[in-house]
Design a protein around this motif. Structure first.
Motif, mmCIF file in Angstrom:
data_model
loop_
_atom_site.group_PDB
_atom_site.id
_atom_site.type_symbol
_atom_site.label_atom_id
_atom_site.label_comp_id
_atom_site.label_asym_id
_atom_site.label_seq_id
_atom_site.Cartn_x
_atom_site.Cartn_y
_atom_site.Cartn_z
ATOM 1 N N SER A 107 -6.362 4.241 -5.139
ATOM 2 C CA SER A 107 -5.229 2.988 -5.248
ATOM 3 C C SER A 107 -6.397 2.142 -6.348
ATOM 4 N N THR A 151 1.278 5.447 6.545
ATOM 5 C CA THR A 151 0.097 4.930 5.704
ATOM 6 C C THR A 151 -1.260 5.150 6.535
ATOM 7 N N LYS A 200 -2.212 6.632 -5.125
ATOM 8 C CA LYS A 200 -1.441 8.197 -4.926
ATOM 9 C C LYS A 200 -2.185 8.853 -3.911
ATOM 10 N N ARG A 202 9.395 -0.772 -8.298
ATOM 11 C CA ARG A 202 8.643 0.296 -7.555
ATOM 12 C C ARG A 202 9.015 1.860 -8.103
ATOM 13 N N ARG A 254 1.022 -1.198 -0.015
ATOM 14 C CA ARG A 254 -0.001 0.094 -0.009
ATOM 15 C C ARG A 254 0.705 1.255 -0.024
ATOM 16 N N HIS A 255 0.458 2.334 -0.825
ATOM 17 C CA HIS A 255 1.203 3.426 -0.593
ATOM 18 C C HIS A 255 0.966 4.279 0.577
ATOM 19 N N GLN A 256 1.824 5.040 0.752
ATOM 20 C CA GLN A 256 1.871 5.976 1.903
ATOM 21 C C GLN A 256 1.217 7.173 1.860
ATOM 22 N N GLN A 287 2.996 6.140 -5.995
ATOM 23 C CA GLN A 287 3.785 4.862 -6.005
ATOM 24 C C GLN A 287 3.171 4.009 -6.828
ATOM 25 N N ASN A 288 3.837 3.156 -7.607
ATOM 26 C CA ASN A 288 3.674 2.191 -8.554
ATOM 27 C C ASN A 288 4.562 0.887 -8.369
ATOM 28 N N THR A 289 3.941 -0.180 -8.016
ATOM 29 C CA THR A 289 4.440 -1.477 -7.548
ATOM 30 C C THR A 289 4.130 -2.567 -8.699
ATOM 31 N N GLU A 346 8.400 5.727 -7.277
ATOM 32 C CA GLU A 346 7.968 6.661 -6.210
ATOM 33 C C GLU A 346 7.932 8.059 -6.581
#
Length: 877
Positions: free
Chosen positions: A404, A202, A427, A486, A183-185, A459-461, A488
């Protein structure tokens, strides 16, 4: 043609005669019917659920086996030998300790009881129906032993996003997953009046509680398994996948404004408050008995996609919460919880592509409009008397957008290899609007509201995971490996000019201080400051748009050497584009001592990369306390100002984790006890304020992010659970506890003055994030349509240091929660209750008003708004 028709008729008749209808009743040991039990014809997708009375009816093949399963109960298989089947299900235990978990192990056969590391499994539906807490952080605060979260006031953005942590570590040292995916922060970095200073975290409250099936908390260092941010552990949120069911609730609650404590007689704001017509908090009104009213409406619905197990599950949630106002000192007229209006949407789906391949996706959108008190500006403190006679309290409002989406394909080969390819995008955007304020350098011409800009984090993972279980290697061997890439991106965007500029006497922005000067304050004799009061806007000079990439490879394995002994190991390599590479490992083991007792332990290394916000965040702001106001520059880590003070480039935090514990299960009683040790070197913290008056920066002080301290933490987590059925009802008792001791081993100040670099106040805030202990006793009772819960939570003493350099001691407090519920029909249930039933408040501090937030208390774990009373109507169709 007639022959063909006859043949088809005979075949169809044979099929029909081979089918039979079976009905029955499912109950627990006390004889109470169990609604919602899943009943599936084994080896097929044919299934039904029991109704409110525990009854079911299903058509199956002759001689079929029916599988009866229900969360918290032992699964039972029955052969359909007759037309009637009555089943009694037995409960597993007080927790969901035998559920297979996603986090902590990539072995699909691992459960909480036989895992090598401590994992909490929290059934969110049970918690939310037996509690008045409406946000995930507050739910976990009272049910997870080492989870801590704080409500803030006067802490700028942290009033709107609660800092939360595990085992006393920083908010950014716990990794959050959704359905096993990173999960993005939040883009917010905690700065003022709050725990987790200098940390990002987060935003768990961006996830609607009604969308969650369960929460798994891995209380152990897991950087070698999951990567950066997992020094303290991992929180994995598993979302709903049920179908053909509409569930939800409507909740309303209010706070008791009668703040108990040793307040001075006649203190004007110990009970009730009224804002002026501009909402600025300048006038007192008659007492209010209640405030902080909140309404929460939530609904969840799932439906099948196709006939092969596909589904889509959708959740919607609306929350409106008013401010609370609590006692504050004379210089602070607004102190309390922020106001918030929020809308939450979340969806989870899976669509089979073939027998062993499925496409899955999940994601959501959260929007919050918040409104919180900033520090009061009194006479002589940035006040334009003709605009705000007697002073005013600006308000920091923010619009938070959190979005997300994750999607992937998982499949299994004929050889048993499982493949999972996924991409997760998230985002968080944080926009500030300052209201009830003024740019003092514009005097009477100033607007009272400004767009102050904001920040965002993207953030894209992309993940590729492979695993296989070998059942014929000793007693079982599971291997997993994979790769992750990833991206960022952190951005600060500027607000409107009036939010950050200082204007001269002609109303022109000052660009040359040698020829332009601001109007003079007649009270202080000093030039009036510019920018919006309460929170200065981000200027073009503050703007940031920075990104980085991360590539990682991992491998882990678990081997059951015997039925009793299991060992596991993990190794992870990570490379960051902005500071280099790191390699971390983990070893863990579980030993089955008897049929009922397991011993377990682990040792690992860990790391956390400095966040982009910690590297590039910068702001010029006003620091307010009881002594007045000063202008401060928070300089980015890569700036000449930072280097001029001898502050070095940020590097990763490095950790060593060790744990040792046991699990026990004896019929209706289960227990887990786990000790732990966490050593962190080069923790990233926010320094105190250095004198910068000689640097011609337009400010008197400067502050920085640094790899500033080494810490070590010893602790113990306890979970004891018991649940038993009697003729007169079902009783349950759970005791959770955490004992924690953090020490600051070293302050890495070099040649700089330690008292400024990381002094007494900063140390106290860091240590307060790791309270000495927290214990909770949760008691439950249920009989037929009635249920009740009683919870006692004891928070230990916390010591902070105020602006007068004196200790603010917050004595231990015992908080009592009570809830009662009644199921009026199979579709409707009413619950009444109270959080903090006896209206307990933190220890009131001295009359000098030197607390960090300017209220009679600082932000401590138990909160500072007193008793909360609520009513909830739950529905299920």
């Amino acid at each position: 043609m007639k022959k063909i028709a006859l043949l088809l008729f005979l075949l169809n008749s044979a099929f029909l005669f081979a089918q039979k209808e079976v009905s029955g009743l499912v109950k627990d040991k006390t004889g109470n019917p169990l609604p919602g039990v899943n009943i599936v014809e084994k080896g097929t997708s044919n299934g039904v659920s029991t109704d409110f009375e525990g009854s079911f009816r299903i058509k199956v093949k002759e001689g079929a086996t029916l599988v009866f399963s229900y969360v918290g109960f032992t699964t039972v298989e029955k052969t359909a030998s007759g037309d009637k089947i009555n089943v009694i299900l037995s409960e597993n235990d007080g927790q969901v300790l035998n559920d297979v978990v996603v986090v902590g192990s990539r072995n699909a056969k691992r459960t909480v009881v036989n895992s090598a590391v401590p994992i909490d499994v929290i059934n969110v539906k049970d918690v939310t129906t037996q509690s008045g807490k409406i946000e995930i952080n507050q739910l976990l605060q009272y049910v997870a032993p080492s989870f801590n979260a704080n409500k803030q006031s006067g802490a700028d953005g942290a009033d709107h996003v609660d800092p939360a942590s595990l085992r006393g570590m920083g908010p950014d040292q716990t990794l959050v997953l959704i359905n096993g995916k990173r999960r993005h922060q939040s883009s917010l970095i905690n700065l003022f009046g709050t725990r987790g200073r200098g940390n990002t975290g987060t935003d768990l409250n961006a996830i609607p509680a009604a969308s969650i099936k369960r929460i798994e908390i891995l209380r152990d260092g897991a950087s070698a398994q999951y990567g950066s941010d997992a020094i303290a552990g991992v929180i994995n949120i598993v979302t709903n996948d049920n179908v053909d069911e509409l569930t939800g609730s409507v909740t309303y609650g209010v706070f008791n404004t009668n703040a108990k404590g040793d307040f001075l007689p006649g203190t004007p704001n110990t009970k009730g408050f009224r804002l002026d017509q501009n909402g600025n908090g300048n006038s007192y009104g008659k007492d209010q008995d209640f405030d902080g009213g909140s309404v929460r409406v939530a609904a969840n619905y799932g439906t099948k996609i196709g006939s092969k197990g596909g589904y889509v599950n959708v959740t919607g949630e609306f929350l409106n919460k008013n401010k609370t106002l609590r006692p504050a000192y004379d210089f602070r007229k607004g102190f309390g919880d922020a106001e918030m209006t929020g809308v939450n949407l979340f969806a989870n789906l899976a669509i089979p592509i073939s027998e062993k391949t499925e496409f899955y996706a999940f994601g959501g959108s959260n929007f919050r409009d918040t409104d919180a008190y900033a520090f009061t500006r009194n006479d002589g403190e940035r006040v334009v008397e003709s605009v705000y006679p007697g002073g005013y309290t600006p308000r920091i409002t923010s619009k938070i957008n959190d979005n997300s989406i994750a999607a992937g394909i998982r499949t299994e080969s004929s050889g048993g290899w499982k493949f999972d390819l996924s991409n997760t995008f998230g985002k968080n955007k944080f926009q500030y609007d300052i209201k009830g304020t003024i740019n003092a350098s514009l005097e009477e011409k100033s607007p009272h509201e400004f767009d102050a800009g904001g920040h965002s984090l993207l953030q894209n993972t992309t993940n590729f995971d492979i695993s296989k279980n070998y059942g014929d290697v000793l007693k079982g061997f599971n291997i997993a490996f994979g790769a992750e890439f990833r991206v960022e991106q952190f951005e600060i965007f500027a607000g409107e000019e009036g939010s950050y500029a200082t204007y001269d006497t002609n109303g022109v922005p000052i660009t040359d201080p040698t020829t332009q000067s601001a109007p003079i304050d007649p009270v202080t004799g000093e030039p009036r400051p510019g920018g919006s009061q309460g929170f200065p806007g981000y200027s073009p000079a503050n703007e940031v748009n920075k990104d980085r990439t991360n590539f990682s490879l991992y491998a882990d394995g678990e081997l059951d050497i015997t039925e009793a002994l299991m060992v596991s190991g993990a190794l992870r390599f990570e490379n960051y584009s902005d500071f280099g590479s790191t390699l971390n490992g983990k070893l863990a083991s579980r030993l089955k001592i008897t049929d009922h007792i397991n011993a377990r332990g682990s040792i690992s290394t860990g790391f956390r990369a400095p966040s982009l916000a910690q590297i590039y965040y910068n702001l010029r702001f006003t620091n307010f306390n009881a002594s007045g106001a000063t202008e401060v520059l928070l300089a980015p880590n890569d700036s000449p100002v930072t280097r001029a003070f001898g502050i070095e480039k940020l590097n990763e935090e490095k950790a060593v984790n060790a744990s040792l514990g046991f699990t026990a299960s004896f019929g209706d009683f289960t227990a887990t006890v786990d000790g732990y040790y966490i050593q962190v070197k080069d923790r990233i913290v926010l320094t105190g304020y250095f004198d910068a008056s000689s640097l011609n920066l337009g400010v008197s002080e400067a502050q920085f992010f640094v790899n500033g301290v080494d810490t070590s933490t010893h602790g113990l987590d306890l979970v004891f659970s018991w649940k038993k059925n009697f003729d007169f009802g079902q009783f349950g008792a759970t005791l959770v506890g955490n004992i924690n001791d953090m020490k600051i081993d070293k302050v890495k100040n070099g040649t700089l003055d330690e008292s400024i670099f990381f002094g007494k106040r900063e140390k106290a805030f860091l240590l307060a994030s790791a309270p000495d202990n927290k214990f909770g006793l949760n008691l439950t009772y249920a009989k037929n349509k009635f249920d009740a819960g009683l919870a006692f939570t004891r928070f230990s003493k916390v010591v902070l240091v105020d602006y007068a350099d004196e200790d603010d001691v917050y004595n231990p407090r015992l908080i009592t929660d009570l809830t009662v519920g009644y199921q009026f029909t199979k579709n409707l249930k009413l619950t009444l209750g109270s959080n903090n039933l006896f209206n307990v408040y933190p220890t009131k501090q001295d009359e000098q008003g030197n607390t960090e937030a300017g209220g009679y208390w600082d932000a401590v774990q138990m909160g500072f708004s007193g008793a909360y009373y609520y009513a909830r109507l739950g529905f299920n169709f």
